[in-house]
Design a protein around this motif. Structure first.
Motif, PDB file in Angstrom:
ATOM      1  N   ILE A 146       1.551  34.363   9.303  1.00 37.46           N
ATOM      2  CA  ILE A 146       0.084  34.339   9.331  1.00 37.46           C
ATOM      3  C   ILE A 146      -0.473  34.676   7.958  1.00 37.46           C
ATOM      4  CG2 ILE A 146      -1.962  35.419  10.316  1.00 37.46           C
ATOM      5  CD1 ILE A 146      -0.619  33.568  12.233  1.00 37.46           C
ATOM      6  N   SER A 147       0.116  35.686   7.296  1.00 32.72           N
ATOM      7  CA  SER A 147      -0.359  36.085   5.964  1.00 32.72           C
ATOM      8  C   SER A 147      -0.180  34.952   4.964  1.00 32.72           C
ATOM      9  CB  SER A 147       0.389  37.336   5.509  1.00 32.72           C
ATOM     10  OG  SER A 147      -0.060  37.747   4.244  1.00 32.72           O
ATOM     11  N   ASN A 148       0.973  34.275   5.004  1.00 29.30           N
ATOM     12  CA  ASN A 148       1.215  33.148   4.100  1.00 29.30           C
ATOM     13  C   ASN A 148       0.240  32.008   4.385  1.00 29.30           C
ATOM     14  OD1 ASN A 148       3.337  34.423   2.800  1.00 29.30           O
ATOM     15  ND2 ASN A 148       4.883  33.595   4.210  1.00 29.30           N
ATOM     16  N   LEU A 149      -0.002  31.767   5.682  1.00 29.99           N
ATOM     17  CA  LEU A 149      -0.954  30.712   6.046  1.00 29.99           C
ATOM     18  C   LEU A 149      -2.344  31.048   5.525  1.00 29.99           C
ATOM     19  CD1 LEU A 149      -1.587  28.120   7.620  1.00 29.99           C
ATOM     20  CD2 LEU A 149      -1.959  29.529   9.652  1.00 29.99           C
ATOM     21  N   SER A 150      -2.735  32.310   5.639  1.00 32.32           N
ATOM     22  CA  SER A 150      -4.039  32.736   5.133  1.00 32.32           C
ATOM     23  C   SER A 150      -4.154  32.476   3.636  1.00 32.32           C
ATOM     24  CB  SER A 150      -4.243  34.225   5.424  1.00 32.32           C
ATOM     25  OG  SER A 150      -5.350  34.737   4.715  1.00 32.32           O
ATOM     26  N   ARG A 151      -3.108  32.843   2.903  1.00 32.92           N
ATOM     27  CA  ARG A 151      -3.142  32.655   1.449  1.00 32.92           C
ATOM     28  C   ARG A 151      -3.195  31.182   1.078  1.00 32.92           C
ATOM     29  NH1 ARG A 151       0.917  35.219   0.705  1.00 32.92           N
ATOM     30  NH2 ARG A 151       2.480  33.597   0.410  1.00 32.92           N
ATOM     31  N   GLN A 152      -2.426  30.361   1.799  1.00 33.55           N
ATOM     32  CA  GLN A 152      -2.404  28.931   1.493  1.00 33.55           C
ATOM     33  C   GLN A 152      -3.736  28.268   1.797  1.00 33.55           C
ATOM     34  OE1 GLN A 152       0.901  27.576   3.811  1.00 33.55           O
ATOM     35  NE2 GLN A 152       2.432  28.689   2.583  1.00 33.55           N
ATOM     36  N   ILE A 153      -4.454  28.774   2.809  1.00 31.42           N
ATOM     37  CA  ILE A 153      -5.758  28.199   3.138  1.00 31.42           C
ATOM     38  C   ILE A 153      -6.828  28.693   2.174  1.00 31.42           C
ATOM     39  CG2 ILE A 153      -7.587  28.154   4.890  1.00 31.42           C
ATOM     40  CD1 ILE A 153      -5.439  28.209   7.022  1.00 31.42           C
ATOM     41  N   ARG A 154      -6.755  29.964   1.805  1.00 29.64           N
ATOM     42  CA  ARG A 154      -7.801  30.537   0.959  1.00 29.64           C
ATOM     43  C   ARG A 154      -7.842  29.904  -0.433  1.00 29.64           C
ATOM     44  NH1 ARG A 154     -10.362  35.258   2.067  1.00 29.64           N
ATOM     45  NH2 ARG A 154      -9.897  36.240   4.072  1.00 29.64           N
ATOM     46  N   THR A 155      -6.691  29.561  -0.988  1.00 29.96           N
ATOM     47  CA  THR A 155      -6.677  29.013  -2.346  1.00 29.96           C
ATOM     48  C   THR A 155      -7.436  27.687  -2.443  1.00 29.96           C
ATOM     49  OG1 THR A 155      -4.612  30.154  -2.869  1.00 29.96           O
ATOM     50  CG2 THR A 155      -5.197  28.259  -4.230  1.00 29.96           C
ATOM     51  N   PRO A 156      -7.136  26.677  -1.603  1.00 35.38           N
ATOM     52  CA  PRO A 156      -7.949  25.449  -1.699  1.00 35.38           C
ATOM     53  C   PRO A 156      -9.405  25.671  -1.294  1.00 35.38           C
ATOM     54  CG  PRO A 156      -6.435  25.332   0.171  1.00 35.38           C
ATOM     55  CD  PRO A 156      -6.030  26.512  -0.620  1.00 35.38           C
ATOM     56  N   LEU A 157      -9.660  26.583  -0.351  1.00 41.24           N
ATOM     57  CA  LEU A 157     -11.047  26.881   0.004  1.00 41.24           C
ATOM     58  C   LEU A 157     -11.803  27.461  -1.181  1.00 41.24           C
ATOM     59  CD1 LEU A 157     -10.914  28.380   3.624  1.00 41.24           C
ATOM     60  CD2 LEU A 157     -11.999  26.257   2.878  1.00 41.24           C
ATOM     61  N   SER A 158     -11.103  28.286  -1.959  1.00 42.37           N
ATOM     62  CA  SER A 158     -11.743  28.847  -3.156  1.00 42.37           C
ATOM     63  C   SER A 158     -12.138  27.743  -4.129  1.00 42.37           C
ATOM     64  CB  SER A 158     -10.795  29.838  -3.838  1.00 42.37           C
ATOM     65  OG  SER A 158     -11.370  30.354  -5.015  1.00 42.37           O
ATOM     66  N   ASN A 159     -11.243  26.770  -4.295  1.00 40.74           N
ATOM     67  CA  ASN A 159     -11.564  25.647  -5.189  1.00 40.74           C
ATOM     68  C   ASN A 159     -12.737  24.831  -4.650  1.00 40.74           C
ATOM     69  OD1 ASN A 159      -9.382  26.501  -6.665  1.00 40.74           O
ATOM     70  ND2 ASN A 159      -7.982  24.936  -5.898  1.00 40.74           N
ATOM     71  N   ILE A 160     -12.764  24.628  -3.320  1.00 41.49           N
ATOM     72  CA  ILE A 160     -13.850  23.855  -2.716  1.00 41.49           C
ATOM     73  C   ILE A 160     -15.197  24.546  -2.910  1.00 41.49           C
ATOM     74  CG2 ILE A 160     -14.789  23.050  -0.513  1.00 41.49           C
ATOM     75  CD1 ILE A 160     -11.899  22.584   0.393  1.00 41.49           C
ATOM     76  N   THR A 161     -15.246  25.836  -2.566  1.00 44.07           N
ATOM     77  CA  THR A 161     -16.518  26.545  -2.682  1.00 44.07           C
ATOM     78  C   THR A 161     -16.947  26.683  -4.136  1.00 44.07           C
ATOM     79  OG1 THR A 161     -15.310  28.663  -2.642  1.00 44.07           O
ATOM     80  CG2 THR A 161     -16.162  27.846  -0.553  1.00 44.07           C
ATOM     81  N   GLY A 162     -15.979  26.832  -5.041  1.00 51.54           N
ATOM     82  CA  GLY A 162     -16.332  26.925  -6.463  1.00 51.54           C
ATOM     83  C   GLY A 162     -16.957  25.653  -6.986  1.00 51.54           C
ATOM     84  N   ILE A 163     -16.341  24.534  -6.644  1.00 49.02           N
ATOM     85  CA  ILE A 163     -16.894  23.244  -7.080  1.00 49.02           C
ATOM     86  C   ILE A 163     -18.261  23.006  -6.444  1.00 49.02           C
ATOM     87  CG2 ILE A 163     -16.551  20.753  -6.976  1.00 49.02           C
ATOM     88  CD1 ILE A 163     -14.809  22.142  -9.012  1.00 49.02           C
ATOM     89  N   LEU A 164     -18.423  23.379  -5.173  1.00 50.46           N
ATOM     90  CA  LEU A 164     -19.720  23.223  -4.518  1.00 50.46           C
ATOM     91  C   LEU A 164     -20.794  24.046  -5.224  1.00 50.46           C
ATOM     92  CD1 LEU A 164     -18.691  23.325  -0.761  1.00 50.46           C
ATOM     93  CD2 LEU A 164     -19.525  21.345  -2.036  1.00 50.46           C
ATOM     94  N   ASP A 165     -20.441  25.269  -5.685  1.00 51.57           N
ATOM     95  CA  ASP A 165     -21.405  26.085  -6.417  1.00 51.57           C
ATOM     96  C   ASP A 165     -21.828  25.407  -7.711  1.00 51.57           C
ATOM     97  OD1 ASP A 165     -21.560  28.176  -4.610  1.00 51.57           O
ATOM     98  OD2 ASP A 165     -19.805  29.179  -5.420  1.00 51.57           O
ATOM     99  N   ILE A 166     -20.835  24.867  -8.414  1.00 51.52           N
ATOM    100  CA  ILE A 166     -21.156  24.187  -9.684  1.00 51.52           C
ATOM    101  C   ILE A 166     -21.968  22.921  -9.422  1.00 51.52           C
ATOM    102  CG2 ILE A 166     -20.131  23.002 -11.663  1.00 51.52           C
ATOM    103  CD1 ILE A 166     -17.758  24.926 -11.421  1.00 51.52           C
ATOM    104  N   LEU A 167     -21.567  22.175  -8.395  1.00 52.48           N
ATOM    105  CA  LEU A 167     -22.281  20.945  -8.060  1.00 52.48           C
ATOM    106  C   LEU A 167     -23.703  21.241  -7.603  1.00 52.48           C
ATOM    107  CD1 LEU A 167     -21.982  17.880  -7.802  1.00 52.48           C
ATOM    108  CD2 LEU A 167     -21.175  18.219  -5.445  1.00 52.48           C
ATOM    109  N   GLY A 168     -23.886  22.388  -6.932  1.00 45.68           N
ATOM    110  CA  GLY A 168     -25.220  22.741  -6.451  1.00 45.68           C
ATOM    111  C   GLY A 168     -26.204  23.022  -7.569  1.00 45.68           C
ATOM    112  N   LYS A 169     -25.714  23.282  -8.774  1.00 41.27           N
ATOM    113  CA  LYS A 169     -26.601  23.560  -9.910  1.00 41.27           C
ATOM    114  C   LYS A 169     -27.010  22.290 -10.648  1.00 41.27           C
ATOM    115  CE  LYS A 169     -24.496  28.107 -10.529  1.00 41.27           C
ATOM    116  NZ  LYS A 169     -23.674  28.979 -11.401  1.00 41.27           N
ATOM    117  N   THR A 170     -26.484  21.161 -10.232  1.00 49.97           N
ATOM    118  CA  THR A 170     -26.866  19.895 -10.858  1.00 49.97           C
ATOM    119  C   THR A 170     -28.070  19.299 -10.126  1.00 49.97           C
ATOM    120  OG1 THR A 170     -25.346  18.636  -9.445  1.00 49.97           O
ATOM    121  CG2 THR A 170     -24.462  19.500 -11.509  1.00 49.97           C
TER     122      THR A 170
END
Length: 579
Positions: free
Chosen positions: A207-231
């Motif tokens: 479960i811990s490994n699954l959490s880490r594997q999901i959080r990393t791409p989610l972090s990239n998604i939310t980060g790009i959305l934040d940057i895209l939201g400023k355009t």
């Protein structure tokens, strides 16, 4: 049955040492055997004395004195060497005496039927069986040969010899069988317990490994959305982005709840006891929260009788404070938060240091209405029930278990204007301690390094990250603020670069091949000791639970940010540690 239970508990003397269950069981059994053998032999001796048979009375009363001494003196000392062996020696002498000379009661030879139970329970099936068979061989030898050559030896009729032999063999079989069954039952329980623990550990790791594997791409998604939201976006596009962002955040919450459910048990924290500075430990923990929120103020006070250094579990202590302060930060709705921490000593016993911690958080914590009744009108059971509800609401169940491990209580007392947390922790004295008032100034100087302020635009930052796409996302987050960014793919490469160039700050991933972030941080801190320098290190990781944050801080990192996060939060942390 209750009377028998209470009677048997009298043989389990109070011990200062923490004994294993097996040791306690063996000690209890040995004491019970010792006591009953003393009673039997003493009665035999008294009967012989009343019958004026001094030949039997003298040895039996002497043996009863030996049993009494062994029971009253050595039986109360679990660490006394050879306690069982000494008892067994007395048993052998007694049964040899009964076998050879008999006794005035006429039933002495039949006491040997209890020998297999004594031997097998004291020394286990193998050694006990060998000792029992050896005694039986001696009994047969006495019946056939010795009784005719030893003066005053008891001679038995053939019927008694046969009956005694059958009784001994029957006792041996019963004793051996019962011990075998008990051992098999205990082995089955231990196997089930180990299998259950292994299954739980494996499940938690997955479960811990699954959490880490999901959080990393989610972090990239939310980060790009934040940057895209400023355009520049149309209203529909912005609405779509907000919907994706909210869905990603919900996914993070789902993963967090999933892992929290699996971790309802208490994660083991190493029980290593080291000498550490409690004031410095708490001060560094507080600093994590005060630096991230300018409106959160802390006051830390120690009573004068608390030594500067003590021996105990520093990791568990920091874990407790991190969890409580996280709970306060999460649920205290006041704009300006004031937290007072008072530490006092609750005992003056030599060797141990019992400390009472009182944290008072000023401001409103929105407990549900059913928790806010006038608790002074209720009995202790209602008070404990409400405390449990408060702990559950603040998600401090793990913290409560950590505190109760030392035999202390954790209480929460909410008022409209403040909430008070009280608990105790046990430490041990360090012979090289001094008064805490002598080291407060040292704490502030030794834990900080003189470092000139660096503007973020001029900073040289080392990014340690093994995943290429994650590297690109991180660089995208900070490239508008930071002009010079170097990349290392693992901790070993980071060490090589650290030895060749000067960096103002390091962004450190935790899980990497060759050398992870924890080991790399420890190596960097070892290098800095010789140069009296300090480079801020911020952990950037998908491990998002309190124990993960604690491990980062303990390894020597200055700060921690878990994925997914807002790019602005990372920028603020970088600016803070550069200033």
């Amino acid at each position: 049955m209750k009377f028998i239970n209470k009677f048997l508990l009298l043989f389990s003397f109070d011990q200062d040492e923490e004994l294993e269950v097996e040791t306690k069981t063996t000690l209890l059994l040995t004491n019970v055997l010792n006591f009953f053998l003393f009673v039997i032999i003493f009665i035999e001796g008294i009967v012989s004395l009343l019958e004026e048979s001094l030949f039997f009375a003298g040895p039996l009363l002497f043996l009863s004195v030996l049993f009494a001494f062994n029971y009253l003196y050595m039986g109360r000392r679990p660490n006394t060497l050879y306690y069982k062996e000494i008892l067994f020696t007395f048993v052998i002498l007694t049964f040899l005496f009964f076998t050879i000379f008999g006794g005035s009661t006429g039933v002495n030879i039949f006491w040997i039927g209890s020998f297999p139970f004594i031997a097998i329970n004291l020394f286990g099936r193998n050694k006990g069986a060998i000792a029992s068979l050896a005694l039986f061989a001696f009994v047969l030898l006495d019946f056939l040969v010795l009784s005719t050559y030893i003066p005053k030896a008891q001679t038995y009729s053939l019927n008694i010899e046969i009956f005694a032999s059958i009784f001994f063999i029957f006792s041996f079989v019963i004793a051996y069988t019962l011990k075998f069954i008990f051992a098999e039952v205990m082995l089955t329980k231990e196997r089930a317990m180990i299998n259950s623990q292994n299954s739980k550990t494996s499940q938690e790791e997955q479960i811990s490994n699954l959490s880490r594997q999901i959080r990393t791409p989610l972090s990239n998604i939310t980060g790009i959305l934040d940057i895209l939201g400023k355009t520049e976006l149309t209203d529909d596009q912005r609405d779509y982005i907000n919907t994706i962002h909210a869905s990603a955040n919900n996914m993070v919450n789902v993963v967090s709840n999933m892992v929290s459910t699996q971790k309802t048990g208490l994660n083991p924290i190493p029980e290593e006891k080291i000498s550490f500075n409690l004031y410095s430990t708490l001060n560094n923990t507080i600093r994590l929260f005060s630096e991230s929120n300018d409106k959160q103020k802390f006051s830390l006070s120690f009573s004068a009788d608390i030594p500067s250094t003590m021996t105990g579990n520093a990791i568990k202590t920091k874990q407790i404070f991190l969890n409580i302060l996280n709970g306060i930060a999460k649920y205290n709705t006041s704009e300006d938060k004031q937290i007072n921490i008072e530490v006092s000593r609750s005992n003056n016993m030599p060797g141990t240091i019992e400390l009472l911690f009182k944290l008072t958080s000023y401001g409103s914590i929105p407990f549900p209405k059913e928790y806010k009744s006038d608790e002074s009108l209720y009995n202790n059971d209602i008070l404990r029930l409400n405390t449990s509800k408060h702990i559950q609401f603040l998600e401090l169940g793990l913290t409560q278990k950590l505190i109760e491990q030392d035999g202390h209580n954790f209480s929460i007392s909410p008022d409209p204007e403040k909430t008070t947390f009280e608990f105790g922790i046990t430490f041990f004295e360090n012979t090289q301690s001094y008064s805490v008032q002598n080291i407060k100034e040292k704490v502030s100087t030794t834990d900080s390094f003189f470092k000139a302020s660096v503007d973020i635009k001029d900073a040289n930052i080392l990014l340690v990250e093994d995943n290429f796409s994650n590297q690109q996302i991180m660089i995208l987050y900070i490239k508008n603020e930071v002009k010079k960014i170097e990349v290392a793919y693992n901790g070993k490469e980071a060490l090589d670069k650290f030895g060749k160039a000067k960096y103002d700050l390091i962004l450190m991933d935790v899980q990497m091949p060759i050398m992870d972030g924890f080991k790399a941080t420890q190596k960097i801190r070892e290098i800095e000791k010789s140069t009296n320098t300090h480079t801020p290190i911020i952990a950037v990781t998908a491990n998002a639970f309190p124990e993960d944050k604690e491990r980062c801080i303990v390894s020597g990192m200055d700060d921690y940010i878990s994925k997914p996060f807002q790019p602005e939060d990372l920028i603020q942390k970088i600016k803070h540690h550069l200033s």
